[in-house]
Scaffold this active site. Structure first.
Site, PDB file in Angstrom:
ATOM      1  N   ASP A  49       2.299 -47.041  -4.453  1.00 41.68           N
ATOM      2  CA  ASP A  49       1.914 -47.643  -3.183  1.00 41.68           C
ATOM      3  C   ASP A  49       1.073 -46.624  -2.422  1.00 41.68           C
ATOM      4  OD1 ASP A  49       2.000 -49.434  -0.918  1.00 41.68           O
ATOM      5  OD2 ASP A  49       3.450 -48.053  -0.049  1.00 41.68           O
ATOM      6  N   ASP A  71       7.650 -47.406  -0.503  1.00 42.76           N
ATOM      7  CA  ASP A  71       8.550 -47.029   0.588  1.00 42.76           C
ATOM      8  C   ASP A  71       8.826 -48.133   1.585  1.00 42.76           C
ATOM      9  OD1 ASP A  71       6.098 -47.126   1.949  1.00 42.76           O
ATOM     10  OD2 ASP A  71       6.729 -45.549   3.336  1.00 42.76           O
ATOM     11  N   ASP A  76       7.414 -53.347  -0.833  1.00 40.49           N
ATOM     12  CA  ASP A  76       7.453 -52.764  -2.173  1.00 40.49           C
ATOM     13  C   ASP A  76       8.730 -53.116  -2.929  1.00 40.49           C
ATOM     14  OD1 ASP A  76       5.011 -51.349  -1.771  1.00 40.49           O
ATOM     15  OD2 ASP A  76       6.108 -49.848  -0.626  1.00 40.49           O
TER      16      ASP A  76
END
Length: 620
Positions: A310, A505, A509
């Site tokens: 990410d 995080d 996600d």
């Protein structure tokens, strides 16, 4: 929900086996061999019964494991009166089963923190009255009041005015968004500004946040359990064992030789060495701030071939950082920052807090502002050391000064621009962006050296922002404008090229983390949802922890393999000796205990694995 909790059965079986072996030993030493044999048998039978049930379950799943050898050795020993040998084997097997169960219990999944973030009640306006209602009672077209600090309970649209929302848990974007009347408000977003009213467009069950929770649950349920490492050689080892035992009996006519072969062949080195090495790896990783939730994800981490990262809070720091200060009209950069930060001490806006933190870190003096007035989502007016100061967006400051404010030419895509005016004159523009974490290119190169063949960036941000941030990092692919569902789908596509590690995080996600072979959450500042959905949590807010975790996982797996191969080799030699009559069943059981001790001592080396780039171990 909770999975993989530590079962009381392995501990109970270990207790039966230990009590039986100890009690029978006391009776045998006191001259009562008949009673000793009965007690040894009593300690073996519960273990043998549980083992038989597990073998039947495995066969129904189409799996053949090494447990069959243990069952044959105990059964044969009891049939031919070698009860002491059976008791020793039962203790070895139940001890290995307990260690394995302990390792698996570390993989527990709990969604309590994710669910606790969802509001249980909502404030609904009925005419001139406000009423608190249960979340399940919210219906489309209800008018809801969202106070400062509240989390939007359902999806809706802004009824009037403006709203300043933190959507980082949903989109991964660290900068707050400003919404105008009629724009969509997603459930799970936090109100950073003044209270506002929204019209519900969906029920809680159908809203964005609830959908993400369901995606996490579905992805976790679909993840197939990993077969134990030792079982991969089960058919070959079982065939060799039966051939040696049957051959010894057929050639000599002595069934005790077959029993001795089976006892020596009991695969306790395989059953014990793997969980001991992997649990040792788990403990070692935890000392370096890498919480791996079980032996299965540790083994999967060791063999991962692809990595998906990410952007916000993972590849980047996740907080706005000052890139430049374009000072004007005789002002210096430090003076512009000091004036902006001094006034922003009165604001809770994340960008304001970033300016204050940067000024404080630079040792700038920040006087207390006076006569402060904040327009949520726009900017702040006030007085700093007797000078009128305005800080905010370009449009806000342009209105306050009566002149246009242009963006600096060097501002990258996606950057936040903060204009600063003093006494009606533009003093400068501060450029902020979510910066790349330090040392990322070197870290990705080190990960490639550890076997990661493909690295992909997956983000909900615009492609131009993603490409600007990732320039020169060394990625194989950039996937932008992704929804949580898109990220989970990307994980499934990447798995065709090998086991996948996903690092993130935010709540957005969580589905991808749960769908990956190994989900890794930045737990120091990350969302509770991602930490719960992940297999690994980096307790230290450094991406270096990922490299440390992989190195420890690979080291633990290598040690486990060494122990397995050494155990197999020694067991085969002992089986040959037993087949030729050099070992009795009891002697074979004692020899197998010695092999157990050797492989366990080797497996314990996992507790001393030292990753190459890890921070200092946590003390205590």
């Amino acid at each position: 929900m909770t999975r993989n909790t530590l079962s009381p059965l392995p501990l109970a079986l270990l207790g039966f086996a230990l009590a039986g072996l100890t009690g029978g030993g006391v009776l045998w030493l006191s001259g009562q061999p008949g009673q000793a044999g009965l007690v040894w048998t009593a300690g073996v039978l519960p273990v043998l019964l549980a083992l038989g049930v597990e073998i039947l379950r495995s066969l129904r799943r189409g799996e053949v494991g090494l447990d069959i050898v243990a069952a044959l050795s105990m059964t044969a020993a009891l049939i031919f009166g070698e009860t002491l040998a059976a008791a020793v084997v039962a203790l070895m097997y139940s001890g290995g089963t307990f260690l394995e169960s302990f390792a698996q219990s570390r993989a527990q999944r709990a969604m309590t923190q994710l669910l606790s973030r969802v509001p249980r009640r909502a404030t609904r306006r009925q005419g001139t009255l406000l009423e608190e209602i249960a979340l399940a009672e919210v219906r489309p077209d209800d008018l809801l009041l969202i106070r400062q600090g509240d989390v939007a309970p359902v999806d809706g649209t802004l009824a009037a005015g403006v709203a300043v929302l933190d959507q980082s848990a949903l989109t991964g974007e660290s900068l707050p968004v400003r919404l105008a009347r009629g724009q969509a408000v997603m459930s799970g977003a936090t109100n950073l500004g003044e209270a506002f009213e929204m019209v519900a467009t969906r029920t809680a069950e159908d809203s964005t946040y609830a959908g993400i929770v369901r995606l996490v649950e579905q992805a976790q349920a679909s993840k197939a359990p990993m077969v134990r490492l030792a079982d991969r050689w089960s058919l070959v080892f079982l065939a060799v064992t039966l051939a040696l035992a049957g051959g010894a009996w057929a050639l000599t006519g002595d069934p005790i030789r077959a029993v001795a072969v089976l006892v020596v062949a009991t695969p306790c080195p395989l059953i014990l060495a793997v969980p001991v090495a992997l649990v040792g790896g788990l403990s070692r990783a935890a000392r370096f701030g890498v919480l791996i939730k079980g032996a299965q994800p540790l083994e999967a981490m060791a063999g991962a071939k692809r990595l998906i990262l990410d952007k916000t809070g993972t590849l980047t720091d996740g907080r706005p950082q000052i890139l430049s200060v374009a000072a004007q009209d005789g002002f210096g950069p430090e003076e512009v920052l000091a004036l902006a930060a001094a006034l922003d001490q009165a604001s809770r806006h994340p960008v304001a807090q970033a300016l204050v933190a940067a000024a404080t870190a630079g040792g700038l003096a920040l006087p207390i502002p006076e006569a402060v007035a904040e327009v949520p989502g726009e900017g702040v007016r006030g007085s700093v050391a007797g000078r009128p100061v305005v800080v905010g967006g370009l449009g806000f400051v342009a209105v306050q000064t009566g002149s246009a404010v242009a963006a600096p030419a060097a501002a990258p895509p996606g950057a936040a621009l903060v204009a600063v005016a003093v006494a009606g004159r533009l003093a400068g523009v501060i450029v902020l962006a979510d910066g790349l974490r330090a040392g990322v290119p070197d870290l990705l190169a080190a990960l490639r050296a550890r076997g990661i063949g493909r690295i992909t960036l997956a983000t909900g941000d615009r492609r131009t922002v993603a490409e600007t941030v990732a320039q020169g990092v060394g990625l194989d692919a950039i996937c932008a404008d992704l929804s949580p569902q898109d990220k989970a789908r990307l994980v499934q596509e990447e798995r065709s090229g090998g086991p996948v590690i996903m690092v993130g995080d935010g709540v957005n996600d969580a589905p991808a983390l749960a769908a990956a072979d190994v989900g890794v959450a930045m737990g120091a500042r990350g969302a509770a949802a991602s930490a719960e959905a992940a297999d690994v949590v980096l307790l230290v807010d450094r991406l270096d922890g990922l490299l440390s975790g992989i190195e420890i996982a690979q080291g633990a797996r290598r040690i486990a393999l060494q122990s397995v191969m050494a155990g197999i080799g020694l067991s085969v030699l002992g089986m040959i000796a037993a087949a030729f009559g050099y070992l009795t069943p009891v002697q074979g059981a004692v020899l197998q205990e010695g092999i157990d001790v050797a492989v366990i001592l080797n497996a314990l080396r996992a507790l001393r694995i030292s990753p190459s780039r890890a921070p200092e171990p946590k003390r205590g």
